[in-house]
Design a protein around this motif. Structure first.
Motif: not given
Length: 151
Positions: A31, A47, A49, A55, A86, A88, A101-103
């Motif tokens: 991250a 926050s 990503e 991931k 995404r 989370v 989070w990750h897309p």
């Protein structure tokens, strides 16, 4: 109300927690950039990503298995959520919402599939039997057999 000192402490604790987890996991999920903001309820929000080839697995494992230490009143365990676009992992510590989070993986475009060729109707069998007589249907054969048995 969260003070600036509490926010700084929560940020450093969240960063240290993820760093410890990613070191323990020995994966490539990191991250790299953390951002602060405000959550929907007015609480501070931190926050980040998660990036890397692992991931998806790392975030799921963190949410479900990592022993996160929560000390304060109102702290909440991590939960795994799906939001539009995404995935989370979010938890609350010291009055600060923390989300990793990750897309969502985008659906890979594929070439359009051609519709199947229309089925042709099977060719009808011969209307006349090889002996030149009209073929009897199965039902006609059964009727004739039963009629013969009665007589």
């Amino acid at each position: 109300m969260t003070t600036a000192i509490d926010l700084t402490e929560a940020i450093s604790r969240a960063k240290a927690t993820w760093a410890a987890f990613s070191t323990e996991m020995r994966g490539d999920a990191i991250a790299p950039s953390w951002r602060t903001g405000t959550a929907a309820d007015g609480s501070p929000l931190l926050s980040a990503e998660v990036v890397g080839a692992q991931k998806v697995q790392a975030l799921h494992r963190f949410a479900s298995q990592y022993p996160l230490v929560l000390r304060g009143e109102g702290d909440q365990r991590p939960v795994y959520e799906y939001r539009p676009g995404r995935t989370v992992c979010v938890w609350r510590t010291s009055g600060v919402w923390v989300e990793l989070w990750h897309p969502d993986p985008a659906a890979t475009p594929t070439a359009p599939v051609a519709p199947p060729a229309p089925r042709t109707a099977p060719k009808p069998g011969p209307t006349v039997s090889p002996s030149g007589r009209l073929p009897l249907s199965r039902l006609a054969t059964i009727r004739r057999t039963l009629t013969n048995k009665e007589n």
